[in-house]
Structures are given as C-alpha cells and as structure tokens.
Design a protein around this motif. Sequence first.
Motif, short mmCIF file in Angstrom:
data_model
loop_
_atom_site.label_atom_id
_atom_site.label_comp_id
_atom_site.label_asym_id
_atom_site.label_seq_id
_atom_site.Cartn_x
_atom_site.Cartn_y
_atom_site.Cartn_z
N SER A 77 20.84 -20.86 10.34
CA SER A 77 20.17 -21.43 9.34
C SER A 77 19.00 -21.35 9.14
O SER A 77 18.73 -21.62 7.71
N SER A 78 18.12 -21.23 10.28
CA SER A 78 16.77 -22.01 9.99
C SER A 78 16.10 -20.27 10.08
O SER A 78 14.88 -20.09 9.65
N HIS A 79 17.06 -19.14 10.06
CA HIS A 79 16.17 -17.62 9.60
C HIS A 79 15.81 -17.45 8.48
O HIS A 79 17.12 -18.13 7.54
N ASN A 80 15.24 -16.77 8.39
CA ASN A 80 15.26 -16.14 7.07
C ASN A 80 16.40 -14.07 6.91
O ASN A 80 16.41 -14.17 7.78
N CYS A 81 17.02 -14.24 6.19
CA CYS A 81 17.96 -13.34 5.74
C CYS A 81 17.24 -12.47 4.22
O CYS A 81 16.00 -13.25 3.39
N ASP A 82 17.82 -11.39 4.07
CA ASP A 82 16.81 -10.50 3.02
C ASP A 82 18.04 -10.49 1.71
O ASP A 82 19.72 -11.18 1.77
N VAL A 83 17.70 -10.95 0.97
CA VAL A 83 18.06 -10.74 -0.01
C VAL A 83 17.89 -9.41 -1.36
O VAL A 83 16.89 -9.19 -1.89
N PRO A 84 18.64 -8.75 -1.93
CA PRO A 84 17.93 -7.83 -2.65
C PRO A 84 18.13 -8.21 -4.20
O PRO A 84 19.02 -9.56 -4.81
N HIS A 85 17.46 -7.70 -4.39
CA HIS A 85 17.33 -7.62 -5.69
C HIS A 85 18.46 -7.09 -7.32
O HIS A 85 18.25 -5.52 -6.71
#
Length: 159
Positions: A77-85
């Motif tokens: 949960s502390s890591h970043n995920c990619d979120v699409p535009h």
Amino acid sequence: MSDEEHHFESKADAGASKTYPQQAGTIRKNGHIVIKNRPCKVVEVSTSKTGKHGHAKCHFVGIDIFTGKKLEDIVPSSHNCDVPHVNRTDYQLIDISEDGFVSLLTESGGTKDDLKLPTDETLLSQIKDGFGEGKDLIVSVMSAMGEEQICGLKDIGPK
C-alpha cells in the motif's frame, strides 16, 4: 539566428505520459489502475495487514476498460501504482463503412475515420440499427494509453 518560422505539430496531450503514479493505498473502487500493462477500472479493493515488519498490501481486482477481462494485482500500500489518463469524448456519427470503420464528426468540424465499430454485440447492433433508421447518433469514445474504443451511444433524434 534565423528568421524563418517554425511550425510544430500540436497534440492535445503535449507529449505527456500515458499514466501517472498514485500511492496504492489511495486508489479506491471505481477508480482506474494499470494492471499487466492494461488500463482497468477498479471493481474491488481489499487491504491486508501483514506480519511484524511487513507492509500492508492492497489487492486490486480490475476490469480492462477495452476488453472487459478481469485482472488482479497485489501491491504494497505504500508503493506507487500507475493510473491511466482516461478520456471520454463524444462525436457525432456520420457514416459506417463496409469494412467496419466509422466516420465521426469532431467538435472542430473535421472527421475522424480511424475507429472500428465496437466488438460488444448489443452496442454494435444499437449503432447499426440506429444508423440504418437514419437517427442522429452521438457515440462516446474512451481513450487511454494510446488506445481508443467506442463505449457508449446517445440518440439525439432523427436527422
């Protein structure tokens, strides 16, 4: 310095990235996330607490916004995920060609001819029937990560 004019090809995204980072713990249901390089709509999020020194983990279940396939991912949960535009644009339907491509009218008055008819059977038949009856149809086109697909339809009455 030269006095000649420079012409640049202008694009709406200005060369921006197809995704942006967001902390996994802040992504909620009905948001978007990239799972296995596919843009997905999040349908389920569960968080698990792990051992004494471990990280809490987020378990995401997402549905690919173009193919409808169900994908899953587990991320600390502390890591970043990619979120699409994800963008949604409405165009007026002008014509349907024999090879399954549609001709759409853009807001600027130009035409967009590089989209195929959707693969979803109900949406496909609604578009074909409505167009066959001579109705004025507005199609919603969803675009994310360099892909585009017709995802919705509005009937604004007869021509």
